[in-house]
Design a protein around this motif. Structure first.
Motif, short mmCIF file in Angstrom:
data_model
loop_
_atom_site.label_atom_id
_atom_site.label_comp_id
_atom_site.label_asym_id
_atom_site.label_seq_id
_atom_site.Cartn_x
_atom_site.Cartn_y
_atom_site.Cartn_z
N TYR A 81 9.88 5.73 62.09
CA TYR A 81 9.98 4.84 62.63
C TYR A 81 8.55 4.23 62.49
O TYR A 81 8.56 3.02 61.77
CB TYR A 81 10.63 4.92 63.79
CG TYR A 81 11.57 4.66 64.76
CD1 TYR A 81 12.85 3.71 64.10
CD2 TYR A 81 12.03 5.90 65.51
CE1 TYR A 81 14.36 4.18 64.40
CE2 TYR A 81 13.39 6.09 65.45
CZ TYR A 81 14.85 4.92 64.76
OH TYR A 81 15.92 6.27 65.14
N ILE A 104 11.96 2.00 70.14
CA ILE A 104 11.92 2.95 69.94
C ILE A 104 10.30 4.37 69.49
O ILE A 104 10.11 4.92 69.78
CB ILE A 104 12.99 3.28 69.13
CG1 ILE A 104 14.53 2.75 69.57
CG2 ILE A 104 13.62 4.97 68.36
CD1 ILE A 104 15.59 2.27 68.83
N HIS A 107 9.12 5.59 71.76
CA HIS A 107 9.74 6.53 72.78
C HIS A 107 9.36 7.66 72.03
O HIS A 107 8.98 8.54 72.78
CB HIS A 107 10.54 6.20 73.12
CG HIS A 107 10.91 5.10 73.93
ND1 HIS A 107 12.13 3.99 74.31
CD2 HIS A 107 10.10 4.43 75.87
CE1 HIS A 107 12.16 3.42 75.50
NE2 HIS A 107 10.87 3.34 75.50
N GLU A 160 19.57 9.23 65.59
CA GLU A 160 19.62 8.97 67.21
C GLU A 160 20.66 10.21 67.70
O GLU A 160 20.21 10.62 68.80
CB GLU A 160 19.22 7.98 67.80
CG GLU A 160 18.82 6.82 67.14
CD GLU A 160 17.00 7.37 67.90
OE1 GLU A 160 16.95 8.30 68.78
OE2 GLU A 160 16.04 6.80 67.79
N GLU A 190 17.77 9.07 74.43
CA GLU A 190 17.77 9.35 72.96
C GLU A 190 19.12 8.71 72.21
O GLU A 190 19.62 7.98 72.12
CB GLU A 190 17.70 10.32 72.27
CG GLU A 190 16.70 11.28 72.08
CD GLU A 190 15.21 10.88 71.41
OE1 GLU A 190 15.48 9.91 70.50
OE2 GLU A 190 14.44 11.17 71.45
N HIS A 193 19.39 5.12 72.67
CA HIS A 193 18.44 4.45 71.78
C HIS A 193 19.77 4.85 70.81
O HIS A 193 20.19 3.14 69.62
CB HIS A 193 17.24 5.35 70.77
CG HIS A 193 16.14 5.27 71.81
ND1 HIS A 193 14.83 6.57 71.05
CD2 HIS A 193 15.53 4.75 72.93
CE1 HIS A 193 14.03 6.28 71.48
NE2 HIS A 193 13.99 5.14 72.91
N HIS A 196 21.86 1.04 70.56
CA HIS A 196 21.18 0.11 70.57
C HIS A 196 21.72 -0.02 69.12
O HIS A 196 21.47 -0.85 68.35
CB HIS A 196 19.50 0.01 70.84
CG HIS A 196 18.91 -1.28 70.39
ND1 HIS A 196 19.68 -2.91 71.56
CD2 HIS A 196 18.53 -1.62 69.45
CE1 HIS A 196 19.11 -3.73 70.64
NE2 HIS A 196 18.29 -3.07 70.04
#
Lengths: 278, 240
Positions: A81, A104, A107, A160, A190, A193, A196
């Motif tokens: 990411y 994300i 995190h 994820e 997770e 995430h 989403h």
């Protein structure tokens, strides 16, 4: 890393953490004074030393192994990411998408820091990975990962969903250790995430993929190469009980598979991660 | 002088602990706690006379005894009963102009919660508590805002309940089963949050700066859930 938050969290597991850290709370104060004077990068080490003193013993090699396994996955996700945000201009649309990927990424960074601190605390040597040690094209399978937004999201979903399955598989290995609850708290993050990212893929700009926030069947990703990520997710029998149409309820096969996420073994997850490690 | 310093330190630590109780969560807690005076009776360990494993009692109440995994599985069963009953009604009496996409997602969630409920019922077999009577008088099922707001509260509560119960479970198999369910609840929670406001799937009301989701102890969970449950729930050997 918010050390005070971590301490507060440990307190949930071990109500006497502050007493363990210092019966007279003097060392705590010293630590915070110390923390304000040192570089942030040095804190996980100092924090680890403090925790080790608090518990007065090292964790077993097995527990340290599990934590390092988790740390490797967190590094994989974090660099994936982080690179998209810093070094792939225009890949992620500004606004909601950029905000979500940033959330994300943050995190995953927090998980890296937390696990690094925990492993050090347990007397182990934390793994460490730079971006350059990963190949997010998976040796050419996803060549467009940083140039095509839907491809990027497809890989994100695989990471994820793998993360969810990996933590789930390791929970029994952490039973009785002070790290179980933190691992469970990462596990559900997770899953949030994953939910989403799947919605982002469903949006027209993300590829308009026909997909749900939950995992249906053996590989609902639409990406054949992701099959190992979803192996066994078509299970409809839990603890010997068949979930499909259970007790005469209208529970379809799809609902039966989606209502329970399945674990992956460490070996299975390591095989997936190895595709992305140089 | 020394005492004063210690007091300062205590206050500082107390303040930091409160990081885990965001203003929002606090407000919703009070809201739920005030929703119904009936519902839950927290009995201190040892106060209850009937200490056998039979979870049914003559007055229609149920007992959750946290002394072993059966108590924890029944605790999960109680929460799944609550969630399933909620979504059954959401789908039976859809809020005004519910879009097809939301109907489809909420129907999926209903089916998942029904599957969880029935799974626990069968897994617990004769050790299962009875069916709980719910009280949804505070929910306006005709209002999207009320329904999704309640769904968010239930899903986040479920995630925190399983996260908090993990360390209490003695059997590795049950721990894995709880793990199989909690991540589905977290997927629900994220989706419901995104339906309310896109991008709030893991905001800082549930996921703190250290990247950790919320855990709640059974006592706190039952206090919140109790506002929606008519059946009296007796609790013993409540973990601290």
């Amino acid at each position: 890393m918010n050390i005070v938050s971590i301490l507060a969290h440990i307190e949930n597991v071990d109500g006497e953490i502050y007493e363990r850290l210092s019966p007279r709370r003097k060392a705590m104060k010293e630590f915070f004074n110390f923390g304000s004077k040192v570089a942030v990068a040095a804190i996980p080490l100092a924090f680890g030393t403090m925790l080790k003193k608090a518990y007065g013993q090292s964790a077993s090699p097995a527990v340290i192994g599990v934590l390092n396994f988790a740390l490797t996955l967190e590094y994989l996700e974090y660099h994936f990411y982080n690179h998209s945000l810093l070094a792939a201009p225009g890949l992620i649309p500004a606004g909601a998408a950029n905000g979500a990927i940033t959330t994300i990424r943050d995190h995953e960074k927090a998980h890296v820091d937390l696990l690094t601190g925990a492993i050090t605390a347990a007397g182990g040597t934390p793994a460490s990975f730079t971006y350059a040690q990963f190949d997010f094209t998976a040796k050419g399978t996803f060549n467009a990962v940083y140039s095509d937004y839907p491809t990027f999201l497809a890989v994100a979903q695989a990471f994820e969903d793998t993360g969810v399955r990996a933590y789930k598989g390791q929970a029994p290995e952490l039973m009785g250790s002070p790290y179980l609850e933190a691992a469970l708290n990462i596990h559900s993050v997770e899953a949030r995430h994953a939910s989403h990212i799947r919605q982002m893929r469903k949006a027209p700009g993300g590829g308009g993929v026909d997909i749900k926030p939950w995992v249906t069947g053996a590989n609902d990703s639409g990406v054949a190469a992701a099959a190992p990520v979803y192996a066994g997710e078509d299970n409809v029998v839990q603890a010997g009980i068949t979930i499909t149409n259970i007790n005469g309820q209208d529970v379809s096969v799809n609902a039966a598979t989606a209502s329970f996420d399945e674990p992956l073994s460490r070996t299975q997850v390591e095989a997936i991660a190895a595709l992305f490690i140089k | 002088m020394k005492n004063l310093r210690e007091q300062d330190q205590q206050e500082f630590l107390q303040k930091e602990r409160n990081i885990f109780t965001s203003p929002l969560q606090r407000r919703s807690f009070l809201q739920f706690a005030g929703a119904s005076a009936a519902g839950i009776a927290l009995l201190a360990a040892g106060c209850k006379k009937d200490r056998d494993d039979h979870p049914h009692t003559n007055d229609g109440s149920v007992t959750l005894d946290f002394k072993n995994d059966f108590g924890i599985l029944n605790y999960a069963y109680a929460l799944e009963q609550l969630e399933a009953a909620f979504y059954v009604q959401v789908v039976n009496t859809p809020y005004a102009s519910m879009p097809a996409n939301e109907m489809s997602l909420l129907t999926d969630i209903r089916d998942h919660e029904v599957a969880h409920r029935e799974f626990f019922k069968n897994a617990l077999s004769t050790a299962a508590i009875g069916g709980l009577e719910v009280n949804f008088s505070t929910i306006d099922f005709g209002s999207r805002e009320s329904v999704l707001g309640t769904a968010k509260a239930f899903e986040d509560l479920g995630v925190s309940a399983y996260n908090g119960a993990g360390k209490l479970i003695q059997s590795a198999d049950y721990l894995t089963l709880a793990g199989k369910i909690v991540s589905v609840e977290a997927r629900h929670a994220a989706l419901i949050r995104d339906l309310i406001s896109n991008g709030t799937f893991a905001d800082n009301s549930v996921v703190k700066d250290n990247g950790l989701d919320t855990s709640r102890a059974p006592g706190e969970v039952l206090s919140i859930a109790g506002g929606f449950i008519k059946t009296k729930i007796n609790v013993s050997n409540l973990p601290s």
